[in-house]
Motif scaffolding. Structure first.
Motif, PDB file in Angstrom:
ATOM      1  N   ALA A 227      -6.222   7.132  -0.755  1.00 55.96           N
ATOM      2  CA  ALA A 227      -6.281   5.556  -0.936  1.00 55.96           C
ATOM      3  C   ALA A 227      -7.504   5.218  -1.760  1.00 55.96           C
ATOM      4  CB  ALA A 227      -6.378   4.931   0.451  1.00 55.96           C
ATOM      5  N   LEU A 228      -8.728   5.836  -1.653  1.00 50.19           N
ATOM      6  CA  LEU A 228     -10.061   5.618  -2.319  1.00 50.19           C
ATOM      7  C   LEU A 228      -9.652   5.671  -3.846  1.00 50.19           C
ATOM      8  CD1 LEU A 228     -12.670   7.151  -0.166  1.00 50.19           C
ATOM      9  CD2 LEU A 228     -12.078   4.789  -0.246  1.00 50.19           C
TER      10      LEU A 228
ATOM     11  N   PRO B  86       0.333  -8.158   9.973  1.00 47.21           N
ATOM     12  CA  PRO B  86       0.896  -6.616   9.562  1.00 47.21           C
ATOM     13  C   PRO B  86       1.333  -6.846   8.232  1.00 47.21           C
ATOM     14  CG  PRO B  86       1.761  -7.580  11.675  1.00 47.21           C
ATOM     15  CD  PRO B  86       0.949  -8.630  11.141  1.00 47.21           C
ATOM     16  N   GLU B  87       1.765  -7.743   7.473  1.00 51.78           N
ATOM     17  CA  GLU B  87       2.012  -7.560   5.888  1.00 51.78           C
ATOM     18  C   GLU B  87       0.870  -7.276   4.940  1.00 51.78           C
ATOM     19  OE1 GLU B  87       2.076 -12.272   6.941  1.00 51.78           O
ATOM     20  OE2 GLU B  87       2.454 -10.486   7.931  1.00 51.78           O
ATOM     21  N   TRP B  88      -0.391  -7.387   5.772  1.00 50.08           N
ATOM     22  CA  TRP B  88      -1.622  -6.857   4.901  1.00 50.08           C
ATOM     23  C   TRP B  88      -1.693  -5.393   4.737  1.00 50.08           C
ATOM     24  CZ3 TRP B  88      -5.764 -10.334   7.755  1.00 50.08           C
ATOM     25  CH2 TRP B  88      -5.651 -11.607   7.458  1.00 50.08           C
ATOM     26  N   LEU B  89      -0.781  -4.703   5.681  1.00 51.29           N
ATOM     27  CA  LEU B  89      -0.951  -3.306   5.664  1.00 51.29           C
ATOM     28  C   LEU B  89      -0.341  -2.444   4.721  1.00 51.29           C
ATOM     29  CD1 LEU B  89      -0.354  -3.234   9.684  1.00 51.29           C
ATOM     30  CD2 LEU B  89      -2.553  -2.345   8.556  1.00 51.29           C
ATOM     31  N   VAL B  90      -0.921  -1.488   4.247  1.00 45.99           N
ATOM     32  CA  VAL B  90      -0.383  -0.604   3.195  1.00 45.99           C
ATOM     33  C   VAL B  90      -0.612   0.904   3.572  1.00 45.99           C
ATOM     34  CG1 VAL B  90      -0.231   0.087   0.733  1.00 45.99           C
ATOM     35  CG2 VAL B  90      -1.011  -2.072   1.479  1.00 45.99           C
ATOM     36  N   TYR B  91       0.332   1.691   3.814  1.00 44.53           N
ATOM     37  CA  TYR B  91       0.136   3.136   4.277  1.00 44.53           C
ATOM     38  C   TYR B  91       0.037   4.154   3.186  1.00 44.53           C
ATOM     39  CZ  TYR B  91       1.852   0.179   7.638  1.00 44.53           C
ATOM     40  OH  TYR B  91       2.390  -0.957   8.892  1.00 44.53           O
ATOM     41  N   THR B  92      -1.110   5.113   3.354  1.00 45.72           N
ATOM     42  CA  THR B  92      -1.347   5.982   2.562  1.00 45.72           C
ATOM     43  C   THR B  92      -1.605   7.428   3.367  1.00 45.72           C
ATOM     44  OG1 THR B  92      -3.573   5.897   2.652  1.00 45.72           O
ATOM     45  CG2 THR B  92      -2.627   4.344   1.087  1.00 45.72           C
TER      46      THR B  92
ATOM     47  N   MET C 162       6.364   8.037   4.224  1.00 47.51           N
ATOM     48  CA  MET C 162       5.251   8.239   5.382  1.00 47.51           C
ATOM     49  C   MET C 162       5.659   9.387   5.981  1.00 47.51           C
ATOM     50  SD  MET C 162       4.377   4.731   6.771  1.00 47.51           S
ATOM     51  CE  MET C 162       2.987   5.594   7.857  1.00 47.51           C
ATOM     52  N   ASN C 163       4.881  10.189   6.542  1.00 49.57           N
ATOM     53  CA  ASN C 163       4.891  11.470   7.510  1.00 49.57           C
ATOM     54  C   ASN C 163       5.659  10.881   8.797  1.00 49.57           C
ATOM     55  OD1 ASN C 163       4.332  13.211   9.444  1.00 49.57           O
ATOM     56  ND2 ASN C 163       2.949  14.335   8.046  1.00 49.57           N
ATOM     57  N   ILE C 164       6.644  11.619   9.027  1.00 51.05           N
ATOM     58  CA  ILE C 164       7.327  11.147  10.386  1.00 51.05           C
ATOM     59  C   ILE C 164       6.471  11.276  11.690  1.00 51.05           C
ATOM     60  CG2 ILE C 164       8.713  13.416  10.658  1.00 51.05           C
ATOM     61  CD1 ILE C 164      11.082  11.245  11.213  1.00 51.05           C
TER      62      ILE C 164
ATOM     63  N   LYS D   6      -0.405  -1.379  -4.517  1.00 52.50           N
ATOM     64  CA  LYS D   6       0.891  -0.841  -4.310  1.00 52.50           C
ATOM     65  C   LYS D   6       1.638  -0.430  -5.529  1.00 52.50           C
ATOM     66  CE  LYS D   6       3.260  -2.948  -0.294  1.00 52.50           C
ATOM     67  NZ  LYS D   6       3.920  -3.957   0.234  1.00 52.50           N
ATOM     68  N   LYS D   7       1.266  -0.905  -6.627  1.00 53.96           N
ATOM     69  CA  LYS D   7       1.870  -0.432  -7.870  1.00 53.96           C
ATOM     70  C   LYS D   7       1.588   1.166  -8.185  1.00 53.96           C
ATOM     71  CE  LYS D   7       2.375  -2.492 -12.370  1.00 53.96           C
ATOM     72  NZ  LYS D   7       2.041  -3.528 -13.118  1.00 53.96           N
ATOM     73  N   VAL D   8       0.177   1.288  -7.940  1.00 50.05           N
ATOM     74  CA  VAL D   8      -0.153   2.502  -8.031  1.00 50.05           C
ATOM     75  C   VAL D   8       0.260   3.756  -7.085  1.00 50.05           C
ATOM     76  CG1 VAL D   8      -2.501   4.106  -8.206  1.00 50.05           C
ATOM     77  CG2 VAL D   8      -2.505   1.677  -9.023  1.00 50.05           C
ATOM     78  N   LEU D   9       0.557   2.963  -5.833  1.00 45.76           N
ATOM     79  CA  LEU D   9       1.031   3.994  -4.684  1.00 45.76           C
ATOM     80  C   LEU D   9       2.439   4.382  -5.171  1.00 45.76           C
ATOM     81  CD1 LEU D   9       0.134   4.763  -1.854  1.00 45.76           C
ATOM     82  CD2 LEU D   9       1.586   2.825  -0.927  1.00 45.76           C
ATOM     83  N   ASP D  10       3.177   3.463  -5.700  1.00 55.62           N
ATOM     84  CA  ASP D  10       4.526   3.624  -6.145  1.00 55.62           C
ATOM     85  C   ASP D  10       4.537   4.724  -7.261  1.00 55.62           C
ATOM     86  OD1 ASP D  10       5.436   2.203  -4.039  1.00 55.62           O
ATOM     87  OD2 ASP D  10       5.944   0.438  -5.257  1.00 55.62           O
TER      88      ASP D  10
END
Ligand SMILES: Cc1ncc(COP(=O)(O)O)c(C=O)c1O
Length: 398
Positions: free
Chosen positions: A106-107, A94-100, A278-280, A267-271
């Motif tokens: 993401a691409l 689970p710690e490998w997961l990043v949500y977009t 995330m969408n609830i 994650k840096k770019v995501l932030d």
């Protein structure tokens, strides 16, 4: 669900009116293609309702009544890992997961995270339209490694891939696995070949596996990260429940990055783009889909497969000048219209205005799609029957 899909009362046969429901597939045809009435066989969503457990999970969120900012629970993260293990035999921590909020975002973020201006990004056309913009969106250079086509099958050109990968600026290879629009599920040997080239030339592989659950023969798909330890540590795998369970409107996807270093960069770019939230509804729907949606998926895939066979047979019998590339995955048929010898734009307009059918234009997938159309068959069979008759009539009257 009633499992007898031949029964006309089966829910998958039911034609649901999607007009005036904010559907881009149905309501978007006027603004995008300038037609009022046409059968939409283009964008990749299904005309089927999502699995009941998914709808129930969304209703529960609505019934609670508070739609504030959301965060993924442990149970949600575990549901993704469990699905990958069960469906693909893939161990995802689970710690490998990043949500977009989607795979296309993401691409684009991967390009920013893993490359510098001027670097080369390799794609393999004909391929999903947004891949073609990944370089120009960010001041990078697009490099094409076209697929090889022998009039029936597509395969990767590994010899040419090796050539373009040698360039010192080559940094990223974006795989589409399974491949939209040609429907190939890449074999382990092919992926092994890709991996060897990527490792030799220091390429990071972004593997877009959004269609991985829509494979007709189970066990055929191999997540790129499973090919070897090196593949796992130099890749980002894009997954989502969105295509699989027809919930793309919820904009929720999960990317898997096993390397700490690459994950931190991403994650840096995501932030930076303030996209970590995330969408609830997406969280609730994804967990319900992965935990309880498999029976729906089995039925739906069988139904889609029958639709595909129906269209391919109809074309072979009635319109033999067209050639259908039979997919191993996806609900998308790639149809070769080149024998008609019509200029591509004229062909598209003919199909739109004379046959009343909205296909995805082959050139949306790059110039290698000239003379081809992509057809979405994830709809009730009655709609496809109507579409095939319209196509036949229009071509006969030509
Ligand atoms: C290969 C591929 N990647 C990504 C997407 C879209 O992903 P998203 O809606 O999550 O951005 C599609 C949609 O058809 C697709 O075919």
């Amino acid at each position: 669900m009633d499992t007898n899909k031949n029964n006309k009362d089966h829910p998958l046969h039911r034609l649901i009116n999607r007009k005036e429901t904010r559907s881009v597939k149905w309501d978007g045809i006027q603004s995008l293609f300038g037609v009022e009435e046409a059968i939409p066989l283009w964008v990749a969503d299904m005309d089927f309702t999502a699995p009941e457990p998914v709808l129930r999970a969304v209703r529960e969120v609505v019934d609670h009544g508070i739609l504030g900012y959301a965060t993924p629970s442990n149970s949600f993260q575990q549901s993704i890992a469990d699905w990958m293990q069960k469906r693909h035999g893939w161990n995802v921590s689970p710690e490998w997961l990043v949500y977009t909020p989607g795979i296309v975002p993401a691409l684009n973020m991967a390009v920013e995270a893993f490359t510098e201006p001027g670097d080369h990004i390799i794609i393999q056309p004909p391929v999903y339209g947004p891949f073609h913009k990944l370089a120009s969106n960010h001041g990078r250079e697009l490099v094409l490694n076209p697929l090889l086509y022998d009039q029936l099958h597509y395969k990767m050109d590994l010899a040419h891939l090796e050539q373009v990968a040698q360039h010192e600026k080559a940094k990223l290879l974006v795989l589409c696995s399974p491949h939209n629009p040609v429907g190939r599920v890449w074999s382990q040997e092919e992926l092994q070949g890709v991996m060897e080239i990527a490792v030799k030339h220091n390429l990071i592989v972004i593997s877009d596996e959004i269609h991985a659950d829509l494979v007709f023969k189970s066990g055929l798909h191999t997540p790129y990260a499973m090919i070897s330890e090196e593949a796992k540590m130099h890749s980002m795998i894009c997954t989502a429940a969105s295509k699989t369970f027809n919930i793309a409107g919820l904009h929720t996807s999960n990317v898997v990055i096993a390397s700490d270093e690459l994950r931190q960069k991403f994650k840096k770019v995501l932030d930076k783009n303030a996209l970590s939230s995330m969408n609830i509804f997406g969280i609730a729907a994804t967990e319900a889909a992965y935990r309880e949606g498999e029976p729906w998926l089995t039925d739906t895939l069988e139904y889609i497969y029958d639709n595909m066979v129906y269209v391919a047979d109809y074309i072979q019998t009635n319109l033999p000048e067209l050639k259908v590339v039979i997919p191993e995955s996806t609900y998308l048929l790639w149809i070769d219209f080149r024998e008609l010898q019509m200029p591509h734009k004229e062909l598209y307009q003919f199909l739109l205005h004379k046959a009343g059918l909205v296909f995805s234009s082959g050139t949306d997938f790059g110039e290698h799609g000239e003379g081809f159309m992509r057809m979405n068959v994830a709809c009730p069979k009655s709609l496809l029957e109507e579409a095939m008759h319209k196509l036949k009539e229009a071509l006969q009257a030509r």
